[in-house]
Design an enzyme around this catalytic site. Structure first.
Site, mmCIF file in Angstrom:
data_model
loop_
_atom_site.group_PDB
_atom_site.id
_atom_site.type_symbol
_atom_site.label_atom_id
_atom_site.label_comp_id
_atom_site.label_asym_id
_atom_site.label_seq_id
_atom_site.Cartn_x
_atom_site.Cartn_y
_atom_site.Cartn_z
ATOM 1 N N GLU A 127 3.392 5.514 -3.464
ATOM 2 C CA GLU A 127 3.445 6.765 -2.602
ATOM 3 C C GLU A 127 5.068 7.032 -2.416
ATOM 4 O OE1 GLU A 127 1.864 10.523 -1.543
ATOM 5 O OE2 GLU A 127 1.321 8.853 -2.692
ATOM 6 N N ASP A 128 5.819 6.184 -1.830
ATOM 7 C CA ASP A 128 7.155 6.409 -1.140
ATOM 8 C C ASP A 128 8.200 6.098 -2.005
ATOM 9 O OD1 ASP A 128 5.679 7.337 1.075
ATOM 10 O OD2 ASP A 128 5.727 5.308 1.995
ATOM 11 N N HIS A 168 0.787 -1.323 -0.068
ATOM 12 C CA HIS A 168 0.023 0.044 -0.115
ATOM 13 C C HIS A 168 0.912 1.313 -0.148
ATOM 14 C CE1 HIS A 168 0.451 0.115 4.213
ATOM 15 N NE2 HIS A 168 0.172 1.412 4.418
#
Ligand code: MN
Length: 750
Positions: A117-118, A113
């Protein structure tokens, strides 16, 4: 939820765990990094694999393991603020999801998840490695991660809409997101404190209500308690200590009840599990605040849960319990026949237990219990597809579909937000201004709360209200969907009685503030006219008195200013006639007698004066009544009808505090409360007829109370009606008298 956070930190990543990157070794030989092995134990995949092995196929498990390796690689060298390697977080989130037995796709998404994003992994890469459905889930979660809920209404609404839509497309997204938030909340201690508050506030305002709406009660309670602990640390720890202490004291009662039930149910052939039930700390806190109860009042209620095998046994068990202990009337609720909006089913009853303490029971089947604890997640958890689980699943699905429809109909994020709020925050009511603006208020709020929500000045000058076009009193409870209009009067003033029924902190604060500031000004004005009146009675023209006389008066009375003297008179601390005589003495013979128009000295009542002039509740004077005023010490002028019995008694005791030069102001444009006493035959629907007759006389009913049943079977009714004046009241009474059910009608005289 509108109150997101004040202490918004725009630069912070949305996740609760700000990341710290430690430098990688220059050659990129990641596996050689030393800290990894030390942490291998806390970030191990093995325990998760064991749980998954119990319900996933071998090939599915292999794919999840591959996702773990991918995530481990992607997060390598990244650490949580606690110092743990970052991978421990997605593993923990996946472990929470595995407790709901989410499918392989969801498990893979849980592990991945945070990689988009990272870690700069692209969605395309995920499509190729794990397939499009997983990539969609991860993409949805990453978008949620980027959402912040700042204090700005528009931005908040927009983010909220994105979140609800991501959730609407696939419920698994929100389940994983809730697991993510729960783990972040559980590990919030490592985060700087200003961020703790922001994240806790967001959790309480947004994520906890979503968990509740979806019936995930276990998570809901934990999110609330964790948020509570970070938002109000002192209150939290005080309450926790008190609960721990109380638990020890309660053991005796609890065991006694458990033993009695434990003996009774099996004798009727019911196999049941009986549990003592503890309220969440936040639940206790809210109950204390909202119902203004003390800690012991909240905790003195014992809670038990009885889980039986079959639905009909719920009712059977209920019957047995009612045989054991006396039920408290009006407390029984059948949420089995009529489930709550989130699928919750149970029988609720409150009984009078040993030592007279109230005991709450929830009775349900195991299946109902699953839904009550895990809500929509029960769908994955209990694959046997029990009817209620399937139904909840369908209901959630159609609710989520309706969100997409709303979205298609309105492009406006604000409107969408308002729509969903009604579903998500059932403790609130949503009402409309005449211009269709939505105002959100706590349940139980009144038109006065609404008025203060719109503007302080509107609240302060409220004299009446209309709900859906009909006139109502300011204390009427509002319901979702009501269109509310507030009537104001420039003479309107806050009334101390208002504090007794407003629900919002804002209204309460503003009323107190206004009472403090306007009170003095009003008393000064009232005292000034009382003094003028007293002078006129002594045939002195007040305006002809030189200023020096007033200055001398102030000195001789030991007051600081003339205003203070006036205020004292207005508040009934000094008597106007006495002060007037003193003033004349001060003038040393220089009396200025004249034939002043005595009407100029009358005190005029507008009915909106607030504190300085109040209408006595014993006789409820209305325009047209001949009235007198009583200067009650420290309270100002209380207006009674001339024939009021209470007034007559008070007057005999304290005649010099009474004024008869009190009159109604001309052209009053508002209505007044008048009490009517009725004696009626106790025929079916008689109250309805009375109400209809009052309404058809163009009056409004403020309150109806049936007082008691007379021995002959008739009933006494005490009604408060809002009328314009005495003629209007006479019309209302004439019309009521025509009803054959009415035996007697009168207006109470004090
Ligand atoms: Mn996360």
């Amino acid at each position: 939820m509108a109150q997101a956070t004040a202490e918004e930190d725009a630069a912070a990543p949305p996740d609760a765990t700000t990341r710290q990157r430690k430098p990688k070794s220059p050659d990129g030989a990641r596996d050689a990094e030393p800290p990894r092995d030390e942490f291998r134990s806390v970030a191990s995949f093995a325990p998760l694999a064991e749980v998954l092995g119990s319900y996933l196929s071998e090939s599915d498990l292999a794919r999840v393991r591959e996702a773990y390796r991918f995530a481990d690689e992607a997060h390598l060298g990244q650490f949580r603020q606690s110092g743990e390697p970052y991978i421990s977080h997605p593993i923990a989130v996946a472990e929470l999801c595995s407790q709901w037995k989410l499918d392989a796709q969801a498990m893979i998404a849980a592990l991945l998840h945070d990689v988009i994003e990272d870690q700069g992994v692209t969605k395309q890469e995920l499509v190729e490695r794990f397939g499009a459905p997983v990539a969609e889930l991860v993409d949805g979660l990453s978008k949620l991660d980027r959402l912040k809920f700042p204090n700005q209404q528009d931005a908040q609404a927009e983010n909220f809409r994105k979140m609800m839509l991501a959730m609407a497309r696939d419920v698994r997204v929100i389940l994983i997101k809730l697991a993510d938030r729960l783990h972040n909340m559980r590990t919030l201690g490592a985060v700087p404190s200003h961020k703790q508050r922001r994240i806790a506030r967001e959790t309480l305002d947004i994520y906890a209500p979503i968990a509740h709406r979806l019936g995930l009660n276990q998570i809901f309670r934990e999110l609330q308690d964790l948020s509570f602990a970070y938002l109000y640390p002192t209150r939290f720890s005080t309450l926790r200590k008190a609960v721990l202490a109380a638990r020890g004291n309660r053991r005796e009662v609890v065991n006694k009840i458990l033993n009695q039930i434990g003996a009774t149910l099996p004798s009727a052939g019911i196999q049941a599990q009986v549990f003592g039930r503890e309220k969440s700390l936040y639940g206790i806190y809210r109950k204390m605040r909202e119902k203004r109860l003390s800690f012991s009042q909240v905790l003195d209620v014992y809670g038990f849960r009885i889980v039986v095998e079959r639905r009909e046994q719920c009712y059977l068990a209920l019957g047995l319990l009612h045989g054991l202990f006396k039920p408290v009337p009006g407390k029984f609720k059948d949420f089995i026949a009529v489930p709550k909006f989130n699928g919750y089913q149970s029988l609720h009853t409150t009984l009078v237990g040993p030592f007279g303490t109230p005991v709450e029971f929830q009775i349900r089947t195991e299946e109902m219990h699953h839904v009550a604890e895990s809500g929509v997640a029960a769908h994955w958890l209990y694959k046997d597809e029990e009817a209620s689980v399937t139904e909840l699943q369908q209901r959630t699905h159609s609710w989520l579909q309706s969100l997409i429809e709303v979205q298609n109909q309105t492009g406006d994020a604000g409107e969408f937000f308002e729509h969903v709020k009604v579903d998500l925050f059932p403790d609130s009511v949503y009402v409309f201004t005449p211009k269709s603006k939505i105002i959100s208020l706590p349940r139980g709020a009144t038109p006065l709360d609404f008025a203060y929500q719109i503007h302080t000045d509107i609240g302060n000058s409220s004299v009446g209200a209309r709900v859906n076009g009909l006139p109502v009193s300011l204390r009427t409870e509002l319901h979702s969907g009501d269109i509310v209009e507030v009537e104001t009067d420039p003479h309107g003033r806050p009334n101390p009685n208002w504090l007794g029924f407003v629900r919002t902190a804002r209204a309460r604060f503003e009323i107190r503030h206004a009472l403090r500031t306007t009170n003095l000004a009003e008393s000064v004005a009232l005292g000034e006219s009382l003094l003028r009146q007293a002078l006129v009675a002594l045939e002195v023209d007040p305006s002809a008195l030189p200023a020096a006389n007033y200055e001398k008066l102030v000195r001789t009375l030991g007051a600081r200013s003339l205003d203070e003297v006036h205020a004292d008179i207005g508040l009934g601390r000094r008597i106007a006639a006495v002060v007037a005589r003193r003033l004349l003495l001060a003038t040393e013979g220089a009396t200025v007698r004249s034939g002043v128009d005595s009407d100029g000295a009358r005190i005029l009542i507008h009915g909106t004066e607030g504190m300085a002039i109040q209408l006595a509740p014993c006789c409820s004077p209305i325009p047209g009544d001949t009235v007198s005023g009583y200067l009650r010490k420290g309270h100002g002028l209380i207006v009674h009808t001339r024939d009021c019995e209470t007034a007559r008694r008070l007057r005999a005791k304290d005649p010099e505090r009474w004024l008869d030069d009190v009159a109604w102001a001309p052209d009053l444009q508002r209505s007044f409360d008048a009490r009517v006493h009725l004696l009626a035959t106790n025929a079916r629907g008689v109250l309805g007829k009375i109400a209809a007759e009052i309404a058809s006389s163009d009056a409004n009913i403020n309150r109806v109370a049936t007082e008691d049943f007379e021995p002959d079977g008739s009933i006494a009714v005490d009604a408060t009606v809002q009328v314009a004046d005495r003629d209007h009241l006479a019309l209302v009474m004439r019309n009521l008298r025509r009803l054959p059910e009415i035996l007697k009608i009168s207006r109470p005289r004090g």
